[in-house]
Design an enzyme around this catalytic site. Structure first.
Site, PDB file in Angstrom:
ATOM      1  N   HIS A   9       6.084 -19.091  -0.757  1.00 10.73           N
ATOM      2  CA  HIS A   9       5.456 -20.037  -0.289  1.00 10.73           C
ATOM      3  C   HIS A   9       4.308 -19.638   0.762  1.00 10.73           C
ATOM      4  O   HIS A   9       4.170 -18.607   1.169  1.00 10.73           O
ATOM      5  CB  HIS A   9       6.591 -20.855   0.534  1.00 10.73           C
ATOM      6  CG  HIS A   9       7.107 -19.955   1.705  1.00 10.73           C
ATOM      7  ND1 HIS A   9       6.345 -19.748   2.943  1.00 10.73           N
ATOM      8  CD2 HIS A   9       8.288 -19.269   1.737  1.00 10.73           C
ATOM      9  CE1 HIS A   9       7.202 -19.170   3.784  1.00 10.73           C
ATOM     10  NE2 HIS A   9       8.352 -18.680   3.058  1.00 10.73           N
ATOM     11  N   TRP A  14       6.662 -21.084  11.318  1.00 17.15           N
ATOM     12  CA  TRP A  14       7.380 -19.999  11.867  1.00 17.15           C
ATOM     13  C   TRP A  14       6.920 -18.688  11.600  1.00 17.15           C
ATOM     14  O   TRP A  14       6.725 -17.552  12.219  1.00 17.15           O
ATOM     15  CB  TRP A  14       8.751 -20.144  11.661  1.00 17.15           C
ATOM     16  CG  TRP A  14       9.305 -20.876  12.775  1.00 17.15           C
ATOM     17  CD1 TRP A  14       8.921 -22.031  13.520  1.00 17.15           C
ATOM     18  CD2 TRP A  14      10.957 -21.088  13.241  1.00 17.15           C
ATOM     19  NE1 TRP A  14       9.964 -22.599  14.342  1.00 17.15           N
ATOM     20  CE2 TRP A  14      11.006 -21.971  13.989  1.00 17.15           C
ATOM     21  CE3 TRP A  14      11.955 -20.311  12.799  1.00 17.15           C
ATOM     22  CZ2 TRP A  14      12.394 -22.578  14.437  1.00 17.15           C
ATOM     23  CZ3 TRP A  14      13.107 -20.622  12.998  1.00 17.15           C
ATOM     24  CH2 TRP A  14      13.345 -21.701  14.156  1.00 17.15           C
ATOM     25  N   GLU A  87      15.396 -18.463   1.325  1.00 17.15           N
ATOM     26  CA  GLU A  87      15.179 -17.156   1.951  1.00 17.15           C
ATOM     27  C   GLU A  87      16.515 -16.616   2.344  1.00 17.15           C
ATOM     28  O   GLU A  87      17.714 -17.221   2.458  1.00 17.15           O
ATOM     29  CB  GLU A  87      14.184 -17.296   3.199  1.00 17.15           C
ATOM     30  CG  GLU A  87      14.029 -16.232   4.231  1.00 17.15           C
ATOM     31  CD  GLU A  87      13.376 -15.266   3.445  1.00 17.15           C
ATOM     32  OE1 GLU A  87      14.123 -14.357   2.652  1.00 17.15           O
ATOM     33  OE2 GLU A  87      12.004 -14.928   3.539  1.00 17.15           O
ATOM     34  N   ARG A  88      16.477 -15.091   2.573  1.00 17.60           N
ATOM     35  CA  ARG A  88      17.904 -14.639   3.154  1.00 17.60           C
ATOM     36  C   ARG A  88      18.262 -15.293   4.526  1.00 17.60           C
ATOM     37  O   ARG A  88      17.121 -15.606   5.368  1.00 17.60           O
ATOM     38  CB  ARG A  88      17.832 -13.149   3.217  1.00 17.60           C
ATOM     39  CG  ARG A  88      16.899 -12.602   3.813  1.00 17.60           C
ATOM     40  CD  ARG A  88      16.752 -10.934   4.363  1.00 17.60           C
ATOM     41  NE  ARG A  88      17.677 -10.645   5.159  1.00 17.60           N
ATOM     42  CZ  ARG A  88      17.704  -9.510   5.790  1.00 17.60           C
ATOM     43  NH1 ARG A  88      16.808  -8.809   5.798  1.00 17.60           N
ATOM     44  NH2 ARG A  88      18.833  -9.126   6.703  1.00 17.60           N
ATOM     45  N   TYR A  90      18.816 -14.921   8.038  1.00 15.37           N
ATOM     46  CA  TYR A  90      18.731 -14.218   9.239  1.00 15.37           C
ATOM     47  C   TYR A  90      19.544 -13.985  10.373  1.00 15.37           C
ATOM     48  O   TYR A  90      19.334 -13.432  11.483  1.00 15.37           O
ATOM     49  CB  TYR A  90      17.286 -14.136   9.695  1.00 15.37           C
ATOM     50  CG  TYR A  90      16.058 -13.397   9.064  1.00 15.37           C
ATOM     51  CD1 TYR A  90      16.174 -11.903   9.198  1.00 15.37           C
ATOM     52  CD2 TYR A  90      15.130 -13.911   7.970  1.00 15.37           C
ATOM     53  CE1 TYR A  90      15.361 -11.051   8.421  1.00 15.37           C
ATOM     54  CE2 TYR A  90      14.583 -13.011   7.442  1.00 15.37           C
ATOM     55  CZ  TYR A  90      14.617 -11.628   7.516  1.00 15.37           C
ATOM     56  OH  TYR A  90      13.639 -10.656   6.961  1.00 15.37           O
TER      57      TYR A  90
END
EC number: 5.4.2.11
Length: 249
Positions: A9, A14, A87-88, A90
Site C-alpha cells: 500500500h 502511521w 499486515e502482521r 504488532y
C-alpha cells in the site's frame, strides 16, 4: 510462464508518523494516494492488465488497490478480500513511535521485533481497546484464534495456505493476478516463494506502492523478480523503510 504483481500500500498516516501499525485500520496520506496513482500509472505505461486482484481487509491496502485499478480503468475487476493478507499484528507495539521505541529498548531489539522471523513483539493485554476481534470483518476468525501479536512466522502460517488454496488455482488457470497488501504480509509470501532463510529475511524491506513483478515457471517457482521503477528509486525507498526503526541521533 506465469506473472504476478505484488504491491505494498501507499504511505499511511502511521507510516508518516513512524508508528507501528499492524492491524490498526489507518488511512492513506495525500502522499500515499499519489504513490498509489503513480503505481497505477507505471503499470499502465508498462502495459499490465489484470483479471483478478487480492487484498487485505484494511483500508490502506483497499484504497491503494482501488486507486491503481482506477488508473488502469479496471474498477470493475473482481477483488477478493481476506484478513490473511493483513499486515502482521504488532501486538503491544501498535500505535507506538518506532524511533521512540528504539530509544527505549535499543535499535537491535526493535530490529528483532520488526524484521526477525520468529520473535513476536509483546502481546496486547486482554481487554485492550486496540483488540478488534469484535469487528465484523473478522467474523470468520474464531475469537480464540484472533492474534494479540504475531511474528513473521505467524504471518507466513496464515498467508501461505491462502496462497496455495485460493490464489494458486487462479494463477494456474491463466488469470493475471495483482496482490495489494502490506510490508510484512508480502515479506511472508516472498520468503516462501524465494525460500529465503530465517536469518536473511531480516534484510528484506518492501517500499510503499512500488509494483514488484514475479515471473514463475510451470511449478510456480520464481524465474526472476523485479520492480518496475528504476534501481536508484528502489534503493532509496528500501533504505527509508529500513531506517524507520532506528533511534534518532
Amino acid at each position: 510462464m506465469y506473472k504476478i504483481v505484488l504491491l505494498r500500500h501507499g504511505e499511511s498516516t502511521w507510516n508518516k508518523d513512524n508508528r507501528f501499525t499492524g492491524w490498526t485500520d489507518v488511512d492513506l496520506t495525500e502522499k500515499g494516494v499519489e504513490e498509489a496513482r503513480g503505481a497505477g500509472h507505471l503499470l499502465k505505461r508498462e502495459g499490465y492488465t489484470f483479471d483478478l486482484a487480492y487484498t487485505s481487509v484494511l483500508k490502506r491496502a483497499n484504497k491503494t488497490l482501488n486507486i491503481v485499478l482506477e488508473e488502469l480503468d479496471s474498477l470493475w475487476l473482481p477483488v477478493e478480500h481476506s484478513w490473511r493478507l493483513n499486515e502482521r499484528h504488532y501486538g503491544d507495539l501498535q500505535g507506538l513511535n518506532k524511533a521512540e521505541t528504539a530509544a527505549k529498548f535499543g535499535d537491535d531489539q526493535v530490529l528483532v521485533w520488526r524484521r526477525s522471523y520468529d520473535t513476536p513483539p509483546p502481546p496486547l493485554p486482554e481487554g485492550d481497546e486496540r483488540l478488534t476481534s469484535g469487528d465484523p470483518r473478522y467474523a470468520s476468525l474464531p475469537r480464540a484464534q484472533f492474534p494479540r501479536t504475531e511474528c513473521l512466522k505467524d504471518t507466513v502460517a496464515r498467508f501461505v495456505p491462502y496462497w496455495e488454496t485460493v490464489i494458486v488455482p487462479n494463477i494456474l488457470a491463466g488469470r493475471r493476478i495483482l496482490i495489494a497488501a502490506h510490508g510484512n504480509s508480502l515479506r511472508a509470501l516472498i520468503k516462501y516463494l524465494d525460500n529465503i532463510s530465517d536469518s536473511e529475511i531480516v534484510g528484506l524491506n518492501i517500499p510503499t506502492a512500488q509494483p514488484l513483478v514475479y515471473e514463475l515457471d510451470a511449478n510456480l517457482r520464481p524465474i526472476r523478480s523485479y520492480y518496475l521503477a528504476d534501481a536508484d528509486t528502489i534503493r532509496a525507498a528500501e533504505a527509508a523503510v529500513a531506517g524507520q526503526g532506528k533511534a534518532k541521533g
